[in-house]
Every structure is written in C-alpha cells, then in structure tokens.
Design a protein around this motif. Structure first.
Motif, PDB file in Angstrom:
ATOM      1  N   VAL A  97       1.365  -2.276   2.261  1.00 35.71           N
ATOM      2  CA  VAL A  97       0.483  -3.019   1.350  1.00 35.71           C
ATOM      3  C   VAL A  97      -0.683  -2.140   0.905  1.00 35.71           C
ATOM      4  O   VAL A  97      -1.011  -2.039  -0.277  1.00 35.71           O
ATOM      5  N   ARG A  98      -1.272  -1.475   1.897  1.00 39.69           N
ATOM      6  CA  ARG A  98      -2.400  -0.602   1.627  1.00 39.69           C
ATOM      7  C   ARG A  98      -2.011   0.480   0.631  1.00 39.69           C
ATOM      8  O   ARG A  98      -2.758   0.783  -0.303  1.00 39.69           O
ATOM      9  N   ILE A 131      -1.758  -0.819  -2.920  1.00 47.72           N
ATOM     10  CA  ILE A 131      -3.067  -1.046  -3.543  1.00 47.72           C
ATOM     11  C   ILE A 131      -3.747   0.290  -3.869  1.00 47.72           C
ATOM     12  O   ILE A 131      -4.294   0.471  -4.949  1.00 47.72           O
ATOM     13  N   ASP A 132      -3.665   1.243  -2.928  1.00 42.34           N
ATOM     14  CA  ASP A 132      -4.311   2.538  -3.160  1.00 42.34           C
ATOM     15  C   ASP A 132      -3.673   3.293  -4.319  1.00 42.34           C
ATOM     16  O   ASP A 132      -4.360   3.954  -5.088  1.00 42.34           O
ATOM     17  N   ASN A 167       1.092   5.531   5.550  1.00 39.33           N
ATOM     18  CA  ASN A 167       1.820   4.507   4.819  1.00 39.33           C
ATOM     19  C   ASN A 167       2.727   3.771   5.805  1.00 39.33           C
ATOM     20  O   ASN A 167       3.705   4.332   6.300  1.00 39.33           O
ATOM     21  N   PHE A 173     -10.510  -5.803  -3.370  1.00 39.15           N
ATOM     22  CA  PHE A 173      -9.438  -6.058  -2.417  1.00 39.15           C
ATOM     23  C   PHE A 173      -8.925  -7.504  -2.417  1.00 39.15           C
ATOM     24  O   PHE A 173      -7.709  -7.725  -2.444  1.00 39.15           O
TER      25      PHE A 173
END
Lengths: 202, 195
Positions: free
Chosen positions: B27-28, B31-32, B115, B172
């Motif tokens: 998920v991170r 978004i990044d 990741n 976020f």
C-alpha cells in the motif's frame, strides 16, 4: 462530547512528524485488524522488534561503517522478527497462525527501518529504547482501537465474544475495503483535531 | 503446467486476490510511487523482475536446503537475504553493464526493500508450497496486479490533487479512502467462478 474532543486533541498533539510516518508503516498490519487479539498481538510484536533493533543499532552504530548501516538495520529487523515469530509460535501457536505472513512482514516496514537507521542509531542507549518503546506502544494502541472497531461493527463480537444478538451491523468493516476506509477516516479525525488544537493555542 | 493453471494464477493474482486491495501488501509503495507515471512503471518493472527471480529461488532453497535440515525458521532471513543480494547485485551489474537502464531505474531502488508486496509475494509463494515455476508465475502476476493497482490509483490521484478536499483529509487519509473505494470495486470479483 467535549471529553472525546479533548482526547482526540491530545492524541493529535502527540502525532508529530515522525509518528505520521509510523502511521503509514501500519498499512501492512491493517490486514490483521479484523479481530481485537490479532491487532494487539501484531502491535506487541512490532514493539518488541522495534525496541530490540533500536537498542542493538544504538550499541553497534559506532562500529558499523556508515555505508553498511542500512543493510545492518534491515538484517537486524529480519533477525528479531524471526525471533518474535518463533516465540509466538512456541507460546501461542493459534495466534501465530492467525497472523500468517503478516508477522514476518514486519521485517519490511519501511518507515520504522528508516527511523531506526537515521534516528535511533545516533541516540544513546536509554533514549533510543524509551522512544522506540513509546512509539511501538502507541502503534499497538492505534492497532488495538482499529481492530476493536472493525471487529465490533464488522462481525459483532469483541475478542471472539458475541455482542450483538443479530447479525453484525456493518459487514463492510470486516472486509479489506472497510479497513482502508476506517483507517483513512481515523487519521483524518486525528489530523483535524491536531489542527484545531494548534489554532486554539497559537 | 497446463494453460488452465496459468490462467487461474493470472486471474487470481490480478483480480480475485490482488495484493494491494485484498491483502494490504505494498500500500505504501502504491501511494509513494503515485507521484509520477514514470515512477509507477519503474516500480512495476523492478518488482516483476525481482519477484519473478526471487520467488522461485527462495522456493528452491527452502525445499532443498532448509527443509531437509529442519531449518524452516530461517525462511524469513533467507528471503530477505536473497532479495537484498538480488536487488543490490542487480543494481551494481546494471550500473556497470547497462548504464542506460540504470539511470532509468535506480530511482525506484530505495523503495524495493521496504515494499511489503515484494517480500509478501516471496513469503506467500513459499507458504502455499508452489513449485518453482509456479512460484515464478505467481510472483510475476502478483507484481502485475500491483502495477494494475498503482495505475488505477495514480489515475484517481491526479484528480484528487486538483479537487478541493477538506484540510484534515489532505494527503494520506484521502489516499487511503480512495484505495478503500477501489478495493470495494474489486470486491465485485469475489465469488467469480473461473471454470
């Protein structure tokens, strides 16, 4: 109502910059916030791994060359996550099964690794341990709250004990989509309360 | 491996059990990476190559080195080690032999080790006892699923950036809510019977 507002403001005031990054590293743990005990268990495992890696890197940092520090932190995370995994499977095998691959995935939590690499490695032993413990416990509290809400309204139970006589009110919350939505709204609430708190006392 | 197995693996990884939408993996990274379309594709390519290589390798090491000696508890360390060697070694090799590729891809490199979709794919392939070629396909299709999620997300993100969204949702939280809505759309695939 004002008590809740006050609590939210306090919570928001503690959400300073580093903690905002920690919120992001909770993403992978979101998958196991459908039951209260799972959320608490993964939170405690994260705390243990975080504290032990911070303490170790704080002791080692003067001997590890700058270039190898990131690799060292990555390996430390992997080692301590393995240890946490083994301990949990020895003491609470059913809990370990419930967490599945999400317990080993602590070894890939980016913002925590970045924090240990950049900040904890420059701290003396005691503050490094204290700060990491506080951060870990705060994450545990957030995960526990999230899983309590998701379990209560998603499946109508608390830690496995039925609360609602009929079916659960909001089934969506026990699905991944509900986890994303609830987490998003909770962070928005905390950010909003923090902004309101800042406006009040300039 | 029959065509049927391949198609099942592909449809499962892309739609039914998409890493991002059903397992919260990567998920991170989604978004990044959504800062630019280029970064999304770089991440996707790196992930396809890395997981496609690491998943079968870890699977083989597990079956022939760890299992016979009762060392299953070293699985995580071995997976992290293999990923680290492949990503750092690959980067060094590209820098020397294919500088063009290196310049194009190395911006995505720091995002590799953190990741969760990459480590998650390797661990899942191992957990489900796939054979080495199946693990490679599982990794590649999983990475394609990640790419699909990231492409869908960046499409929405560009519109969010222009929208007037409430202050406390900016950044976020709205990204998470967007992912939640996309995930709801993907829930439509559950219960799909392939054969």
């Amino acid at each position: 109502m004002s008590a809740i507002r006050k609590w939210l403001e306090d919570l928001g005031a503690t959400v300073k910059k580093p903690t905002a990054a920690f919120l992001m590293s909770m993403c992978a743990a979101l998958a196991v916030t459908t039951r209260l005990q799972d959320g608490v268990a993964i939170g405690l495992c994260i705390t243990v791994v975080l504290v032990l890696s911070s303490l170790t890197i704080s002791l080692l940092s003067s001997r590890v060359p700058e270039k190898l520090r990131e690799v060292t932190v990555l390996l430390l995370f992997a080692v301590y996550t393995t240890a946490a995994d083994m301990l949990l499977s020895a003491w609470l095998p059913s809990q370990n099964d419930a967490l599945g691959i999400f317990l080993p995935l602590i070894a890939a939590s980016g913002s925590l690794i970045a924090w240990v690499d950049r900040t904890a490695s420059r701290m003396p032993l005691r503050p490094a341990g204290l700060q990491s413990a506080l951060t870990g416990l705060r994450m545990t509290a957030a995960l526990a709250g999230l899983s309590l809400l998701r379990e209560l309204f998603g499946s109508g139970t608390v830690a496995g004990f039925p609360v609602f006589a009929s079916t659960a009110p909001v089934r969506l919350l026990s699905q991944p989509a509900g986890g994303f939505l609830l987490f998003g709204f909770l962070i928005a609430a905390v950010q909003g309360a923090a902004a309101a708190g800042r406006r009040k006392k300039p | 491996m029959s065509v049927r197995t391949v198609v099942t693996l592909a449809l499962t990884a892309l739609f039914l059990e998409n890493f991002v939408f059903t397992r919260f993996l990567g998920v991170r990274a989604v978004i990044d990476a959504s800062r630019s379309l280029r970064l999304v594709f770089m991440n996707g390519v790196v992930m396809i190559v890395l997981v496609g290589a690491a998943a079968p390798l870890v699977r083989l090491l597990d079956e022939y080195l760890l299992m016979p000696r009762g060392l299953e508890y070293l699985r995580l360390l071995v997976s992290v080690g293999v990923l680290m060697i492949l990503s750092m070694g690959g980067e060094e090799l590209m820098r020397r032999r294919l500088p063009g590729f290196y310049d194009a891809l190395h911006a995505a490199q720091p995002m590799v080790m953190t990741n969760t979709a990459i480590l998650g794919a390797v661990l899942l392939a191992n957990q489900e006892n796939l054979s080495a070629p199946q693990a490679a396909l599982f990794g590649i299709f999983g990475a394609l699923g990640f790419l699909l999620a990231a492409l869908l997300f960046i499409g929405v993100r560009e519109r969010i950036d222009m929208a007037d969204c409430p202050g406390s949702f900016r950044g976020f939280p709205i990204a998470l809510i967007t992912l939640g809505l996309l995930s709801m759309a993907f829930m439509g695939f559950t219960g799909l019977r392939l054969w």
